[in-house]
Enzyme design. Structure first.
Site, PDB file in Angstrom:
ATOM      1  N   SER A  90      54.581  71.769  58.029  1.00  0.00           N
ATOM      2  CA  SER A  90      54.320  70.718  59.020  1.00  0.00           C
ATOM      3  C   SER A  90      54.112  71.289  60.419  1.00  0.00           C
ATOM      4  O   SER A  90      54.543  72.400  60.721  1.00  0.00           O
ATOM      5  CB  SER A  90      55.490  69.740  59.092  1.00  0.00           C
TER       6      SER A  90
HETATM    7  N1  SAH Z   1      59.226  71.668  54.504  1.00  0.00           N
HETATM    8  C1  SAH Z   1      58.101  72.524  54.216  1.00  0.00           C
HETATM    9  C2  SAH Z   1      56.797  71.749  54.151  1.00  0.00           C
HETATM   10  C3  SAH Z   1      56.541  71.414  52.791  1.00  0.00           C
HETATM   11  S1  SAH Z   1      55.144  70.496  52.320  1.00  0.00           S
HETATM   12  C4  SAH Z   1      57.989  73.683  55.167  1.00  0.00           C
HETATM   13  O1  SAH Z   1      58.757  73.753  56.135  1.00  0.00           O
HETATM   14  O2  SAH Z   1      57.159  74.554  54.925  1.00  0.00           O
HETATM   15  C5  SAH Z   1      55.935  69.525  51.089  1.00  0.00           C
HETATM   16  C6  SAH Z   1      56.458  70.282  49.904  1.00  0.00           C
HETATM   17  O3  SAH Z   1      57.065  69.324  49.040  1.00  0.00           O
HETATM   18  C7  SAH Z   1      55.384  70.983  49.072  1.00  0.00           C
HETATM   19  O4  SAH Z   1      55.677  72.340  48.980  1.00  0.00           O
HETATM   20  C8  SAH Z   1      55.492  70.293  47.717  1.00  0.00           C
HETATM   21  O5  SAH Z   1      55.256  71.151  46.620  1.00  0.00           O
HETATM   22  C9  SAH Z   1      56.931  69.778  47.722  1.00  0.00           C
HETATM   23  N2  SAH Z   1      57.225  68.676  46.808  1.00  0.00           N
HETATM   24  C10 SAH Z   1      56.427  67.626  46.475  1.00  0.00           C
HETATM   25  N3  SAH Z   1      57.064  66.823  45.602  1.00  0.00           N
HETATM   26  C11 SAH Z   1      58.290  67.365  45.392  1.00  0.00           C
HETATM   27  C12 SAH Z   1      59.411  67.006  44.576  1.00  0.00           C
HETATM   28  N4  SAH Z   1      59.395  65.937  43.764  1.00  0.00           N
HETATM   29  N5  SAH Z   1      60.511  67.788  44.600  1.00  0.00           N
HETATM   30  C13 SAH Z   1      60.562  68.899  45.386  1.00  0.00           C
HETATM   31  N6  SAH Z   1      59.521  69.311  46.159  1.00  0.00           N
HETATM   32  C14 SAH Z   1      58.409  68.546  46.166  1.00  0.00           C
END
Ligand code: SAH
Length: 241
Positions: A90
């Site tokens: 993000s």
């Molecule tokens: N917080 C992260 C941004 C992640 S983007 C950072 O600081 O880099 C959102 C993430 O959520 C993605 O990597 C995606 O694979 C994950 N995601 C999506 N659905 C999910 C679920 N059901 N359980 C765990 N992770 C999930």
């Protein structure tokens, strides 16, 4: 007299020192940008805006080490960035904003769903006692765990799996931050929240903008929620098991 090798080594040291200083400057500029954006959110954040603790964490965590390019001019611009497998880290302001809304204190236990690069978990780790984070894409979970370990974030545990069910063995939680979009808060996450705790997450369809929402657990069976602004997150996906 210095040998040629010593001379080369000292030149490399001077070069990396200059690069580190440049990174620190870029990071400080990012923190200023966050602070100035926060001023337009005093309606949501209160008159003091972003707290000093959150700004300090943003000033300390090395975002450039969580992205593939490892470039400071890219890492400290206030934009989201690709982290592979179709996912994104993000925008720094949103990371700070969600962290502020989670209202993390030094003795808190925090859950994050959507580890991605591990950057948001690192920010939370600066502020909380313990952070547990779940990532559904195993390769991203593995890479994030490696980065966090190398950077000595010893109070973070990373698990690969579907975060819908939360992580009861790690909780109950003072705060939960979800960084992927879904229509409704997963009930297990509300269950694992302590009374008085907050869940911060984007609610809405993954194909449109979502409402960043703060759900507060005000009693064992009672929550309140408030929408704080429009955001755009990647979808919250479900495992097929
Ligand atoms: N917080 C992260 C941004 C992640 S983007 C950072 O600081 O880099 C959102 C993430 O959520 C993605 O990597 C995606 O694979 C994950 N995601 C999506 N659905 C999910 C679920 N059901 N359980 C765990 N992770 C999930």
């Amino acid at each position: 007299m210095k040998t040629l090798l010593q001379l080369i080594l000292s030149m490399i040291a001077v070069g990396s020192e200059a690069a580190a200083q440049e990174c620190a400057r870029e990071r400080a500029a990012m923190v200023e940008t966050i602070q100035s954006y926060a001023r337009s959110y005093t309606g949501v954040l209160g008159p003091q805006g972003m707290s000093e603790r959150v700004l300090q964490a943003m000033g300390q965590a090395k975002r450039h080490l969580f992205i593939r390019e490892r470039s400071c001019s890219i890492a400290y611009a206030d934009t989201p960035l690709p982290i592979g497998r179709g996912q994104t880290i993000s925008q720094p302001f949103i990371v700070a904003f969600m962290t502020q809304l989670a209202d993390v204190a030094p003795d808190h236990v925090v859950l994050e769903i959507g580890t991605g690069s591990g950057y948001q978990a690192a920010i939370l780790a600066h502020l909380a006692q313990k952070v547990c984070t779940i990532e559904i894409i195993p390769q991203l979970a593995e890479a994030a765990a490696k980065t966090l370990k190398e950077l000595a974030y010893d109070n973070v545990s990373v698990r690969a799996g579907d975060g819908f069910a939360g992580w009861p063995e790690c909780g109950p939680f003072d705060a939960i931050v979800v960084t992927a979009a879904i229509g409704q808060p997963p009930p297990p996450l509300i269950e694992q929240l302590k009374v008085g705790g907050r869940l911060v997450m984007p609610l809405g369809s993954a194909h449109a903008t979502q409402q960043l929402t703060v759900v507060e657990k005000v009693g064992p069976e009672k929550t309140t929620s408030r929408a704080v602004g429009l955001v755009r997150f990647v979808p919250f996906t479900r495992s097929k098991e």
